[in-house]
Scaffold this motif. Sequence first.
Motif, PDB file in Angstrom:
ATOM      1  N   ARG A 164      -4.225  -6.998  -0.519  1.00  0.00           N
ATOM      2  CA  ARG A 164      -4.006  -5.559  -0.455  1.00  0.00           C
ATOM      3  C   ARG A 164      -5.286  -4.793  -0.829  1.00  0.00           C
ATOM      4  O   ARG A 164      -5.701  -3.851  -0.143  1.00  0.00           O
ATOM      5  N   ASP A 165      -5.908  -5.220  -1.913  1.00  0.00           N
ATOM      6  CA  ASP A 165      -7.141  -4.550  -2.342  1.00  0.00           C
ATOM      7  C   ASP A 165      -8.229  -4.657  -1.274  1.00  0.00           C
ATOM      8  O   ASP A 165      -8.967  -3.707  -1.002  1.00  0.00           O
TER       9      ASP A 165
ATOM     10  N   ARG B 158      -0.155   1.406   5.498  1.00  0.00           N
ATOM     11  CA  ARG B 158       0.542   0.251   4.947  1.00  0.00           C
ATOM     12  C   ARG B 158       0.267  -1.029   5.735  1.00  0.00           C
ATOM     13  O   ARG B 158      -0.011  -0.992   6.940  1.00  0.00           O
TER      14      ARG B 158
ATOM     15  N   ALA C 219      -3.546   5.430  -2.832  1.00  0.00           N
ATOM     16  CA  ALA C 219      -3.164   4.356  -1.928  1.00  0.00           C
ATOM     17  C   ALA C 219      -2.384   3.265  -2.647  1.00  0.00           C
ATOM     18  O   ALA C 219      -1.718   2.440  -2.018  1.00  0.00           O
ATOM     19  N   TYR C 220      -2.484   3.268  -3.968  1.00  0.00           N
ATOM     20  CA  TYR C 220      -1.822   2.214  -4.736  1.00  0.00           C
ATOM     21  C   TYR C 220      -0.465   2.698  -5.250  1.00  0.00           C
ATOM     22  O   TYR C 220      -0.302   3.886  -5.559  1.00  0.00           O
TER      23      TYR C 220
ATOM     24  N   LEU D 122      -7.421  -2.304   1.668  1.00  0.00           N
ATOM     25  CA  LEU D 122      -7.749  -0.909   1.380  1.00  0.00           C
ATOM     26  C   LEU D 122      -9.247  -0.674   1.417  1.00  0.00           C
ATOM     27  O   LEU D 122      -9.738   0.318   1.964  1.00  0.00           O
TER      28      LEU D 122
ATOM     29  N   ILE E 214       0.874  -1.167   0.000  1.00  0.00           N
ATOM     30  CA  ILE E 214       0.000   0.000   0.000  1.00  0.00           C
ATOM     31  C   ILE E 214       0.912   1.216   0.000  1.00  0.00           C
ATOM     32  O   ILE E 214       1.878   1.293   0.778  1.00  0.00           O
TER      33      ILE E 214
END
Lengths: 647, 379
Positions: free
Chosen positions: A600-601, A530, A616-617, A604, A524
Amino acid sequence: MKRAPKDTLESSRLLSRRTLVVGGVQLAISGGLLLRMRSMQLEQADQFRLLADENRINISLLPPARGLIFDRKGVLLAGNEQNYRIIMTREDAGDVEEVLERLAQLISLTPEDKAQALKEIGSRSAFVPVTIADRLSWEDIARVTINAPALPGITTEVGLSRYYPLGADLAHVVGYVGPVSDYDLSRIEDQDPLLQIPKFQIGKTGVENKLEQTLRGSAGTRHVEVNAYGRVMRELSRQEGTPGKDLQLTIDAGLQSYIEARLDGESAGAVVIDLERGDLRAVVSAPSFDPNLFVRGISVKNWTELNENIYRPLAAKAVQGSYPPGSTFKMITALAAIEDGVLDPEETIYCRGFTEVSGTRFHCWKPSGHGNVNLHDSLKYSCDCYYYEVGQRVGIEKISAMAKRFGLGVRHDLPLSAVAEGLAPDKAWKQEVRGEEWRIGDTVNASIGQGYVLASPLQLAIMAARLASGRNITPRLIHTIDGVEQPANSDQSLGVNENTLRQIRAAMDAVSNNQRGTAYAARIAQSEMRLAGKTGTSQVRRITAEERARGVTSNADLPWERRDHALFVCFAPVDAPRIAIAVVLEHGGGGSSAAAPIARDIALQALYDGTPPIEAYPSGVRDQVLEQQQRIEQRVPVGSVRFSDRA
Amino acid sequence: MSYLGYGVKSVPTGFRKLLYVNWAIVLLLVAITSAGFLQLYSVAGGSVDPWMMPQVKRFALGLTVMLVIGLVPIWFWRNIAALGYLVSLILLIAVELFGEVRMGAQRWIDLGFMLLQPSELAKITLVMFLAAYYDWLPLNKRSHPLWVAIPAAVVLVPTALVLKQPDLGTALLLAMGGGTIIFLAGVHWAYFATLISAGVGLVVAVFKTRGTSFQLLQDYQYRRIDTFLDPANDPLGAGYHITQAKIALGSGGVFGRGYMQGTQSRLNFLPEKHTDFIFTTLAEEFGFVGASTLLLLYVTLIGFCIVTALQTKDRFSSLLVLGIAMTFFLYFAVNMAMVMGLAPVVGVPLPLVSYGGSAMMVLMVGFGLIQSASIHRPR
């Protein structure tokens, strides 16, 4: 013809005597009748009154409205929908076939439907209403109602039927209801009279099943007077039942749907736990199925499709699937060794690409080796040789015990169908179940989460949650029942040295955020958000020496079902963890390439409680992410279209 | 002893006869029949159709017939007694040969304008003939076996014919009505003692021969007996009737469930609720109070008949009145016993209350004869 008076006198005296006898007998018999009347009407009256009432009163049950199920934000997950039926009474219809013919012009009735209806009408008494068509749309009902004068004997009726607005997205969590079967009756201990109602629906799987008692409510009763032929004459009394209690799950339906969509095309399980109270924010198994199909009675075709699909849509992989955790297990091995005092986190162990243990060669994933690695690097690079050594030092018993402290190999008590226990093996287990001695090679395999070790996505998420918090996080799925908050039990400390945990977390941070970490690509970009994770790639097959020699280790070259499972566990944000996530992709390839980006997705999405800002990416993936977000936003969950909305 | 023996002066003549009608009996008849009207209205669900209205008309006709018969001098009826008996016998034989089969029994002759039930007619003519026979028979001969055999045959021939139809209820009424007159006429006790012993023997024989090729009763009659002995045996089959009847009667309690509130009859659990089982509807709706009142009315009516019989001075009148009273008694006693589960279901209506023309006409003719005896008695 005259007779002597004597004759007459004697005659009349005799007659009088005999008359008295006859009259006496008559009186006696009449007295007997009176006594019988008295005994029946005075002494046994109550008994006969009871029999008379039994004759005339039929008690029918009124099914209560089933409790609703909501998500944590109040989104309806399971509701009751009005279900329109068309009913026909033979005696009012006159020419049944003619009426059916006219009805068929208004609503779709197949010849089979008609034949079935005719058969049922014929076999019942003339006054018994028979259902001709079920689950009709409002338009159909309106058409029939408008044409009522041309349709004698036809009436419309409305009942309640279970409906899952989000369709497939929560099928494995909420479950589904279905008509009571003989099997259910033989299994269920409480014999609620409601279960005897034809086609009464009870929870078959998931929360619907496990919280059946709460959701069902209790029956109302209706006393009706019937005549000798069973025709209902009037209603005597009516007592409405108690509706079932409403539930609120800890699930976030938006997040759940997002994950279901994000996992599209995969056979996978993913779990998101809120660290504050152990709330399960999402429990996703993909692919899923439309639970509404089961409520309506699933067709053989649909059933076969679901059952024969190699992705097993009916399996609740998130809680039911047991997978070798692979490298995601390494934190457990390290913790066991450090807590036991046999490992100093700063100590380095040399990795040359393989380790020889009693004549067998165990390979590191990196054939050239990692050189000297300490705890931090071993996790960052996911070095295998380090753990082969550490695992042998501490021994399987300690590893197994540590795994159980972190929720692996333990059955978690959740109101879901088939919650897997997984396996944190030890010597006694192998002796008992396999009848074999524990070998040192078994320890070596277990130390990197291979061999006998098995865990479900739920258990891996709990492990991550406990690593992140140091608390004994216990998962919770039911938020409230009837508005009453359900207890959470996630406050107690695990009792693991906080300093050690901090070192583990720092290493996991490096996995995702150090350029040389295995999940750096799926980081992130915002520092305050993160995540810290650990990749895992677990083998489902043994790589033969020949294959290794040929160099055929690329997953892409293998058939799907022989590819590695891809795993990723993580928590975020690193500095003040709020959530923990586990993702397992069956035969998904590598943990870092396949599972980590998905995790990760999800992280978020959960942290931002919706679509995260593109900042954020990492900049390299933004275009791809935007395209993906757009695709997911346009998606409509499977089975979420209301049947009454259909034309 | 005929009326001639006492002289004409003491007997009313012309329209003066109307003053001498036994009005107490008429009043009782009206009271009892009204109870019937009430129940026929109730079981029809509060409607004069289809049963109450025809019944009212029949009763009006019946009263007329009763008065007409009552005004005809009693000796006329004595003189035609033998003829009446003969006609009945011929009709009973005719019904056997040409009769209509209704509901499994051969009971009716279709005369074109009405259905005639000769067995009903026989109930009256048998009593009349026996009364006339003993009026004629010198007193000292009455216990002689030959003079006993004749009336025995007079009773048994029509009884046998009726039994063959088969109609157990009417046969029973004929045999017992006839037997009563023979008893009242003063025939020696020993005959009756023998008869009762023989009867017991017959009952034993009836049961012993069951299932053999020469069994004495029809299968359905055996089944009725079985049902009577144990109604619970077959609660939905033949026992259904009696079980439901008992429930109706018992559930009435002291004051009943209220007029038109009887669930057993209103919801059709009761069979034949307008005919043979009408008593249970009355007992259900008016309870013990209503049922015992009706029984009291019947008993009082019988009492008035007995008093009338004792007041008349000739043997024909006395025996005739007592015989008819006995027949009437047998009607309601057998019917009540039947619906209360004390006797087998033999198909005997409740007199003057049950819906039906034949029984009412026969009874009104009977009461006409009683009136005739009462009016024409010497005073």
